[in-house]
Design an enzyme around this catalytic site. Structure first.
Site, PDB file in Angstrom:
ATOM      1  N   ASP A   5      93.151 -31.331-105.221  1.00 57.78           N
ATOM      2  CA  ASP A   5      93.994 -30.771-104.163  1.00 57.78           C
ATOM      3  C   ASP A   5      95.472 -31.025-104.378  1.00 57.78           C
ATOM      4  OD1 ASP A   5      93.819 -33.663-103.585  1.00 57.78           O
ATOM      5  OD2 ASP A   5      94.899 -33.139-101.748  1.00 57.78           O
ATOM      6  N   PHE A  45     100.420 -30.974-112.976  1.00 55.08           N
ATOM      7  CA  PHE A  45      99.644 -31.137-111.748  1.00 55.08           C
ATOM      8  C   PHE A  45      98.636 -30.007-111.615  1.00 55.08           C
ATOM      9  CE2 PHE A  45      98.622 -31.688-107.298  1.00 55.08           C
ATOM     10  CZ  PHE A  45      98.465 -33.064-107.256  1.00 55.08           C
ATOM     11  N   VAL A  46      97.366 -30.366-111.593  1.00 54.76           N
ATOM     12  CA  VAL A  46      96.310 -29.358-111.555  1.00 54.76           C
ATOM     13  C   VAL A  46      95.562 -29.389-110.229  1.00 54.76           C
ATOM     14  CG1 VAL A  46      96.038 -29.320-114.062  1.00 54.76           C
ATOM     15  CG2 VAL A  46      94.653 -30.899-112.717  1.00 54.76           C
ATOM     16  N   ARG A  83      91.349 -27.117-102.967  1.00 54.73           N
ATOM     17  CA  ARG A  83      90.095 -27.702-103.460  1.00 54.73           C
ATOM     18  C   ARG A  83      89.044 -26.630-103.675  1.00 54.73           C
ATOM     19  NH1 ARG A  83      90.479 -33.282-102.749  1.00 54.73           N
ATOM     20  NH2 ARG A  83      91.550 -34.011-100.881  1.00 54.73           N
ATOM     21  N   LYS A 121      93.837 -37.479-117.930  1.00 51.21           N
ATOM     22  CA  LYS A 121      95.238 -37.307-118.352  1.00 51.21           C
ATOM     23  C   LYS A 121      95.651 -38.566-119.111  1.00 51.21           C
ATOM     24  CE  LYS A 121      97.425 -34.651-114.572  1.00 51.21           C
ATOM     25  NZ  LYS A 121      98.268 -34.818-113.371  1.00 51.21           N
ATOM     26  N   ASP A 175      94.349 -40.530-113.891  1.00 52.53           N
ATOM     27  CA  ASP A 175      95.767 -40.351-114.164  1.00 52.53           C
ATOM     28  C   ASP A 175      96.300 -41.694-114.689  1.00 52.53           C
ATOM     29  OD1 ASP A 175      98.161 -38.710-113.885  1.00 52.53           O
ATOM     30  OD2 ASP A 175      98.648 -39.880-112.108  1.00 52.53           O
ATOM     31  N   LYS A 222      87.820 -36.991-101.847  1.00 52.39           N
ATOM     32  CA  LYS A 222      87.012 -35.797-101.678  1.00 52.39           C
ATOM     33  C   LYS A 222      86.946 -35.018-102.981  1.00 52.39           C
ATOM     34  CE  LYS A 222      89.039 -35.378 -97.061  1.00 52.39           C
ATOM     35  NZ  LYS A 222      90.504 -35.620 -96.961  1.00 52.39           N
ATOM     36  N   GLY A 223      87.862 -35.363-103.903  1.00 53.95           N
ATOM     37  CA  GLY A 223      88.059 -34.561-105.109  1.00 53.95           C
ATOM     38  C   GLY A 223      86.831 -34.349-105.979  1.00 53.95           C
ATOM     39  N   GLU A 283      84.378 -39.231-110.827  1.00 49.16           N
ATOM     40  CA  GLU A 283      85.745 -39.009-110.349  1.00 49.16           C
ATOM     41  C   GLU A 283      86.238 -37.635-110.806  1.00 49.16           C
ATOM     42  OE1 GLU A 283      87.986 -39.302-108.357  1.00 49.16           O
ATOM     43  OE2 GLU A 283      89.315 -40.990-108.769  1.00 49.16           O
TER      44      GLU A 283
HETATM   45  P1  IMP Z   1      95.111 -42.748-110.734  1.00 48.84           P
HETATM   46  O1  IMP Z   1      94.724 -43.886-109.839  1.00 48.84           O
HETATM   47  O2  IMP Z   1      96.575 -42.752-111.036  1.00 48.84           O
HETATM   48  O3  IMP Z   1      94.280 -42.673-111.981  1.00 48.84           O
HETATM   49  O4  IMP Z   1      94.934 -41.433-109.898  1.00 48.84           O
HETATM   50  C1  IMP Z   1      93.736 -40.784-109.754  1.00 48.84           C
HETATM   51  C2  IMP Z   1      93.799 -39.885-108.529  1.00 48.84           C
HETATM   52  O5  IMP Z   1      95.044 -39.196-108.466  1.00 48.84           O
HETATM   53  C3  IMP Z   1      92.751 -38.813-108.581  1.00 48.84           C
HETATM   54  O6  IMP Z   1      91.586 -39.207-107.920  1.00 48.84           O
HETATM   55  C4  IMP Z   1      93.426 -37.647-107.874  1.00 48.84           C
HETATM   56  O7  IMP Z   1      93.145 -37.685-106.496  1.00 48.84           O
HETATM   57  C5  IMP Z   1      94.890 -37.868-108.051  1.00 48.84           C
HETATM   58  N1  IMP Z   1      95.482 -36.980-109.077  1.00 48.84           N
HETATM   59  C6  IMP Z   1      96.034 -37.328-110.258  1.00 48.84           C
HETATM   60  N2  IMP Z   1      96.472 -36.283-110.944  1.00 48.84           N
HETATM   61  C7  IMP Z   1      96.188 -35.202-110.190  1.00 48.84           C
HETATM   62  C8  IMP Z   1      96.395 -33.786-110.384  1.00 48.84           C
HETATM   63  O8  IMP Z   1      96.929 -33.287-111.403  1.00 48.84           O
HETATM   64  N3  IMP Z   1      95.963 -32.984-109.377  1.00 48.84           N
HETATM   65  C9  IMP Z   1      95.371 -33.461-108.252  1.00 48.84           C
HETATM   66  N4  IMP Z   1      95.146 -34.773-108.041  1.00 48.84           N
HETATM   67  C10 IMP Z   1      95.564 -35.633-108.999  1.00 48.84           C
HETATM   68 MG    MG Z   2      91.151 -38.579-105.803  1.00 50.22          MG
END
Ligand code: IMP
Ligand code: MG
Length: 182
Positions: A162, A155-156, A168, A134, A106, A46-47, A102
């Site tokens: 969220d 963490f943002v 959100r 990040k 992360d 949903k982000g 997206e």
């Molecule tokens: P990845 O698969 O590790 O790249 O994670 C991406 C997903 O992690 C994003 O779509 C977010 O939902 C979540 N995420 C990563 N860091 C944060 C943060 O700082 N705040 C909120 N959601 C995060």
């Molecule tokens: Mg997400």
């Protein structure tokens, strides 16, 4: 009056105005790159909902929109290592120029797996547009094609992002107070 949301925020990282400025610039760039290509813009729920709907309003090219919900996080602040499709696309990506939108990248795990899936489904091209990046945390070799802003390893929340489904609807992006999730 107590603001239930902002009282949990340590500091504001990106203001509403800064968010819109960056999205406008991204929209101009994407409009140039996708002229005549009728991209399929995929919002990762949903982000990215707020970001995607703002971004497409800065596009001056014809495009189509679809939504997909994939989850790798559950309710934790650290990735669980699982990617699951919660809601799939309703549009075929076969032969399409796909732009994934997206909220934040992360480790890169989620989009790494999604890119593979869309390639298997015969997308003509797949690019990634992320509002936040990040890069410090990257574990999968994934480079977004369009990046709004780089953020530090904190963490943002807000503007779609969220913590346990909350925050959100904050209009800005902020760092959550550590005692909220510790
Ligand atoms: P990845 O698969 O590790 O790249 O994670 C991406 C997903 O992690 C994003 O779509 C977010 O939902 C979540 N995420 C990563 N860091 C944060 C943060 O700082 N705040 C909120 N959601 C995060
Ligand atoms: Mg997400």
């Amino acid at each position: 009056m107590i603001n239930e949301l902002s009282q949990d925020i340590e500091r504001i990282l990106v203001t509403e105005e800064e968010i819109q400025d960056r999205i406008k610039t991204l929209g101009e760039q994407i409009s140039k790159d996708y002229a005549g290509k009728n991209p399929l813009v995929i919002c990762i729920l949903k982000g990215a909902a707020f970001f995607m709907t703002d971004l497409v309003r800065y596009l001056t090219v014809k495009c189509e929109m679809d939504f997909m919900d994939i989850d790798s996080y559950g309710d934790a602040t650290v990735s669980s290592g699982q990617v699951k499709i919660v809601k799939d696309l309703s549009t075929s990506v076969d032969g399409r120029n796909v732009l994934i939108v997206e909220d934040i990248i992360d480790t890169g795990r989620t989009l790494h797996h999604l890119k593979e899936l869309l390639a298997l489904r015969k997308a003509k091209s797949v690019r990634i547009c992320t509002l936040l990046d990040k890069p410090e945390r990257r574990e999968f070799g994934l480079t977004p094609d369009y990046i709004g802003l780089e953020v530090p390893n904190e963490f943002v929340v807000g503007y779609g992002l969220d913590y346990r489904q909350h925050y959100r609807n904050l209009p800005y992006i902020g760092v959550l107070k550590a005692d909220i999730y510790e």
